[in-house]
Design a protein around this motif. Structure first.
Motif, PDB file in Angstrom:
ATOM      1  N   LYS A  10     -33.380  10.942  78.394  1.00 40.36           N
ATOM      2  CA  LYS A  10     -33.935   9.761  77.724  1.00 40.36           C
ATOM      3  C   LYS A  10     -34.985   9.073  78.595  1.00 40.36           C
ATOM      4  CE  LYS A  10     -29.852   8.962  74.863  1.00 40.36           C
ATOM      5  NZ  LYS A  10     -28.654   8.134  74.605  1.00 40.36           N
ATOM      6  N   ASP A  94     -36.593  15.238  72.471  1.00 43.28           N
ATOM      7  CA  ASP A  94     -35.765  14.703  71.382  1.00 43.28           C
ATOM      8  C   ASP A  94     -34.729  15.742  70.964  1.00 43.28           C
ATOM      9  OD1 ASP A  94     -36.969  12.222  71.233  1.00 43.28           O
ATOM     10  OD2 ASP A  94     -38.388  12.808  69.664  1.00 43.28           O
ATOM     11  N   ALA A  95     -35.171  17.005  70.884  1.00 40.94           N
ATOM     12  CA  ALA A  95     -34.258  18.081  70.494  1.00 40.94           C
ATOM     13  C   ALA A  95     -33.162  18.280  71.542  1.00 40.94           C
ATOM     14  CB  ALA A  95     -35.039  19.380  70.287  1.00 40.94           C
ATOM     15  N   ASP A  98     -30.721  15.575  71.115  1.00 40.08           N
ATOM     16  CA  ASP A  98     -29.908  15.886  69.929  1.00 40.08           C
ATOM     17  C   ASP A  98     -28.836  16.920  70.273  1.00 40.08           C
ATOM     18  OD1 ASP A  98     -31.633  14.247  68.485  1.00 40.08           O
ATOM     19  OD2 ASP A  98     -32.858  15.929  67.782  1.00 40.08           O
ATOM     20  N   THR A 101     -26.094  15.380  72.112  1.00 46.58           N
ATOM     21  CA  THR A 101     -25.280  14.567  71.199  1.00 46.58           C
ATOM     22  C   THR A 101     -24.319  15.435  70.398  1.00 46.58           C
ATOM     23  OG1 THR A 101     -27.024  12.893  70.988  1.00 46.58           O
ATOM     24  CG2 THR A 101     -25.369  12.978  69.238  1.00 46.58           C
ATOM     25  N   VAL A 102     -24.835  16.559  69.899  1.00 46.60           N
ATOM     26  CA  VAL A 102     -23.989  17.484  69.135  1.00 46.60           C
ATOM     27  C   VAL A 102     -22.830  17.975  69.999  1.00 46.60           C
ATOM     28  CG1 VAL A 102     -23.893  19.763  68.036  1.00 46.60           C
ATOM     29  CG2 VAL A 102     -25.804  18.222  67.553  1.00 46.60           C
ATOM     30  N   GLY A 117     -25.615  15.611  63.519  1.00 46.20           N
ATOM     31  CA  GLY A 117     -26.483  15.750  64.688  1.00 46.20           C
ATOM     32  C   GLY A 117     -27.322  17.011  64.635  1.00 46.20           C
ATOM     33  N   SER A 119     -28.475  18.355  61.960  1.00 47.53           N
ATOM     34  CA  SER A 119     -29.559  18.084  61.009  1.00 47.53           C
ATOM     35  C   SER A 119     -30.731  17.394  61.711  1.00 47.53           C
ATOM     36  CB  SER A 119     -29.041  17.203  59.864  1.00 47.53           C
ATOM     37  OG  SER A 119     -30.083  16.902  58.960  1.00 47.53           O
ATOM     38  N   THR A 120     -30.408  16.433  62.568  1.00 42.41           N
ATOM     39  CA  THR A 120     -31.450  15.745  63.340  1.00 42.41           C
ATOM     40  C   THR A 120     -32.119  16.711  64.306  1.00 42.41           C
ATOM     41  OG1 THR A 120     -30.173  13.692  63.222  1.00 42.41           O
ATOM     42  CG2 THR A 120     -31.918  13.790  64.867  1.00 42.41           C
ATOM     43  N   LEU A 121     -31.312  17.571  64.914  1.00 39.76           N
ATOM     44  CA  LEU A 121     -31.834  18.588  65.836  1.00 39.76           C
ATOM     45  C   LEU A 121     -32.838  19.491  65.124  1.00 39.76           C
ATOM     46  CD1 LEU A 121     -31.831  20.288  68.452  1.00 39.76           C
ATOM     47  CD2 LEU A 121     -29.752  21.415  67.612  1.00 39.76           C
ATOM     48  N   THR A 123     -34.659  18.814  62.549  1.00 41.30           N
ATOM     49  CA  THR A 123     -35.885  18.054  62.269  1.00 41.30           C
ATOM     50  C   THR A 123     -36.782  17.991  63.501  1.00 41.30           C
ATOM     51  OG1 THR A 123     -34.803  16.686  60.589  1.00 41.30           O
ATOM     52  CG2 THR A 123     -36.812  15.805  61.589  1.00 41.30           C
ATOM     53  N   ASP A 124     -36.190  17.680  64.646  1.00 40.93           N
ATOM     54  CA  ASP A 124     -36.978  17.559  65.879  1.00 40.93           C
ATOM     55  C   ASP A 124     -37.507  18.913  66.350  1.00 40.93           C
ATOM     56  OD1 ASP A 124     -36.823  14.784  66.099  1.00 40.93           O
ATOM     57  OD2 ASP A 124     -34.868  14.872  67.083  1.00 40.93           O
TER      58      ASP A 124
END
Length: 217
Positions: A10, A94-95, A98, A101-102, A117, A119-121, A123-124
Motif C-alpha cells: 500500500k 492493486d492486484a 487484492d 486480501t483474498v 475479493g 472479483s476485484t482482483l 478487475t485490477d
C-alpha cells in the motif's frame, strides 16, 4: 529477501500516485522549457549576421542550448514513459493487494469474502493487462498478467465450489489452482527488472551526458 507485507504494498502504491502526478507535471514543464530554448536558439541564429566578431560566442551559446534541448528531449521521453510505466504498476500493485486480501479471507475461512475479493482482483488485472505494453516492460510482463488472470479465474471457480459445498468440483479445480501458482512462481522477476533497467539506462545516461556537456560550456 522477505516478502512484501500488505502495508509495504500500500505504501508503494501511494508512491506510484506521486510518480504519475510529478511526471505529468514534468511533461508540461519540459515542453514549455524546450519551446523557450528553441526560440532562444533561433534568435541566436537570426542574430549571427550582426557581427562576425561575436560569431564564435553566438555559436558557443547556440551549441550549449542545443545540448540543453537534447537533455530536455530525453527528459520529456522519460517522464512520458514513466507515466505509462507507473500507470501499469498502479494496477499491478492493486492486484497484489487484492491477492493478499483474498489470502487473508481464505485463512479466516471467509470464502464468500474471498470470492468477492477475486472479483476485484480480476478487475485490477484487466487494467494491468491494458497497461502492460508500457515502455520498457518486456513481453514476459504481459504474459505474467495473462497467467495471473488464469489463476484468478480458477481461484474464483474453486471458491465458488467451496461456497456451494461442491466437493467434486473443488477436487477437480484444486490441482489447477496449484498449477497456476507454480507457473506464476516460475517467472524470473530479477531478469524482468534487469530488462526494464536496460531500456531506461541509455536514456538516463544520455540525459546526464547532455546536461554535463551543456554545463561545461
Amino acid at each position: 529477501t522477505a516478502a512484501a507485507t500488505a502495508s509495504d504494498l500500500k505504501a508503494d502504491r501511494s508512491l506510484l500516485d506521486e510518480v504519475v502526478s510529478k511526471s505529468k507535471a514534468a511533461e508540461t514543464t519540459s515542453a514549455a522549457d524546450d519551446a523557450l530554448l528553441a526560440s532562444a536558439q533561433a534568435s541566436l541564429t537570426d542574430s549571427s549576421w550582426l557581427t562576425v566578431f561575436n560569431r564564435s560566442n553566438l555559436d558557443h551559446y547556440s551549441s550549449k542550448i542545443g545540448h540543453e534541448r537534447k537533455a530536455l528531449g530525453d527528459s520529456k521521453t522519460l517522464t512520458g514513459d514513466y507515466v505509462l510505466l507507473a500507470t501499469f504498476y498502479q494496477s499491478f500493485f492493486d492486484a497484489l493487494i487484492d491477492f493478499d486480501t483474498v489470502g487473508n479471507k481464505i485463512e479466516a475461512s471467509d470464502f464468500q469474502g474471498a470470492l468477492a475479493g477475486v472479483s476485484t482482483l480480476q478487475t485490477d488485472l484487466g487494467k494491468a493487462l491494458q497497461a502492460s505494453s508500457a515502455p520498457g516492460l518486456p513481453p514476459q510482463v504481459h504474459q505474467f498478467i495473462v497467467d495471473f488472470q488464469t489463476f484468478a479465474t480458477d481461484e474464483g471457480k474453486l471458491l465458488a465450489a467451496v461456497n456451494s459445498s461442491d466437493v467434486s468440483a473443488g477436487q477437480s479445480l484444486s490441482p489447477k489452482v496449484t498449477a497456476d501458482v507454480t507457473k506464476l512462481d516460475s517467472y524470473d522477476f530479477t531478469k524482468i527488472g534487469t530488462d526494464i533497467a536496460s531500456y531506461y539506462t541509455p536514456l538516463i545516461d544520455d540525459y546526464n551526458s547532455e546536461i554535463s556537456k551543456a554545463n561545461s560550456m
